[in-house]
Design a protein around this motif. Structure first.
Motif, PDB file in Angstrom:
ATOM      1  N   GLN A  34       0.832  -1.207   0.000  1.00 25.62           N
ATOM      2  CA  GLN A  34       0.000   0.000   0.000  1.00 25.62           C
ATOM      3  C   GLN A  34       0.868   1.260   0.000  1.00 25.62           C
ATOM      4  O   GLN A  34       0.534   2.232  -0.667  1.00 25.62           O
ATOM      5  CB  GLN A  34      -0.956  -0.011   1.185  1.00 25.62           C
ATOM      6  N   ALA A  66       2.086   1.700  -3.475  1.00 23.52           N
ATOM      7  CA  ALA A  66       1.009   2.183  -4.346  1.00 23.52           C
ATOM      8  C   ALA A  66       0.780   3.684  -4.157  1.00 23.52           C
ATOM      9  O   ALA A  66       0.536   4.403  -5.132  1.00 23.52           O
ATOM     10  CB  ALA A  66      -0.273   1.402  -4.071  1.00 23.52           C
ATOM     11  N   ARG A  67       0.869   4.166  -2.910  1.00 21.08           N
ATOM     12  CA  ARG A  67       0.732   5.613  -2.660  1.00 21.08           C
ATOM     13  C   ARG A  67       1.850   6.386  -3.355  1.00 21.08           C
ATOM     14  O   ARG A  67       1.614   7.429  -3.963  1.00 21.08           O
ATOM     15  CB  ARG A  67       0.752   5.909  -1.163  1.00 21.08           C
ATOM     16  N   ALA A  92       1.395   6.540  -7.116  1.00 17.53           N
ATOM     17  CA  ALA A  92       0.242   7.314  -7.572  1.00 17.53           C
ATOM     18  C   ALA A  92       0.572   8.766  -7.923  1.00 17.53           C
ATOM     19  O   ALA A  92      -0.273   9.469  -8.487  1.00 17.53           O
ATOM     20  CB  ALA A  92      -0.856   7.291  -6.510  1.00 17.53           C
ATOM     21  N   GLN A 110       1.350  11.717  -9.954  1.00 17.48           N
ATOM     22  CA  GLN A 110       1.146  11.913 -11.386  1.00 17.48           C
ATOM     23  C   GLN A 110       2.301  12.685 -12.007  1.00 17.48           C
ATOM     24  O   GLN A 110       2.752  13.686 -11.447  1.00 17.48           O
ATOM     25  CB  GLN A 110      -0.159  12.680 -11.636  1.00 17.48           C
ATOM     26  N   SER A 114       8.054   7.865  -7.548  1.00 17.38           N
ATOM     27  CA  SER A 114       6.856   7.299  -8.160  1.00 17.38           C
ATOM     28  C   SER A 114       7.221   6.303  -9.261  1.00 17.38           C
ATOM     29  O   SER A 114       6.654   5.207  -9.350  1.00 17.38           O
ATOM     30  CB  SER A 114       5.990   8.420  -8.736  1.00 17.38           C
ATOM     31  N   SER A 124       6.522   2.254  -9.097  1.00 14.19           N
ATOM     32  CA  SER A 124       5.779   1.620 -10.193  1.00 14.19           C
ATOM     33  C   SER A 124       6.555   0.450 -10.775  1.00 14.19           C
ATOM     34  O   SER A 124       5.980  -0.601 -11.074  1.00 14.19           O
ATOM     35  CB  SER A 124       5.469   2.634 -11.299  1.00 14.19           C
TER      36      SER A 124
END
Length: 146
Positions: free
Chosen positions: A27, A30-31, A34, A36, A52, A56
């Motif tokens: 988790q 994943a944060r 996320a 962008q 990020s 990923s």
């Protein structure tokens, strides 16, 4: 020495290296993943974008299904970006580290930053992560090259 988590996260990724298994919080990854992509204007934004991309890369390497420790396993070699994310988790103490055959997590890992020079303009550096008492590092990451 860097203290590590003493209990595995509920939703985790499992990476096995040289007699050691590293568990990461899925988790949390994943944060981080996320974030962008956007034009960055500050160093903090640039670093968040890199983090990020690394998170990923690690999440995309995960297999489907759970392994024996209840975590989603990552099989095969990790690229440099994914290894950098694992190293960051170990440096911050947010990973759980298990020795093969043991259910009890390792309380801390040793992280060594080693640079070598080969003349006035050449050299390289590595970051090595050890379990105390073991002679070999379980993770070695390139740090710098010149």
């Amino acid at each position: 020495m860097v203290a590590q988590r003493t209990e595995p996260p509920l939703d985790c990724l499992s990476i096995a290296w040289r007699g050691v298994t590293v568990l990461l919080d899925r988790q949390e990854l994943a944060r981080k993943a996320a974030v962008q992509p956007s034009p960055w204007t500050t160093e903090a934004e640039r670093l968040a974008l890199i983090e990020s991309q690394r998170a990923s890369a690690l999440l995309s390497a995960a297999a489907t299904g759970k392994g024996e420790n209840g975590c989603t396993q990552i099989h095969g070699a990790l690229d440099g970006e994914a290894k950098a994310m694992v190293l960051a988790a170990l440096e911050s103490g947010s990973a759980t580290v298990l020795l093969d055959g043991s259910k009890a997590p390792v309380t801390a890992v040793a992280i060594r930053y080693l640079g070598t020079r080969r003349g006035p303009l050449c050299g390289r550096g590595h970051i090595m992560v050890y379990v105390p008492g073991q002679s070999r590092p379980f993770l070695v990451q390139d740090w710098w090259v010149s």
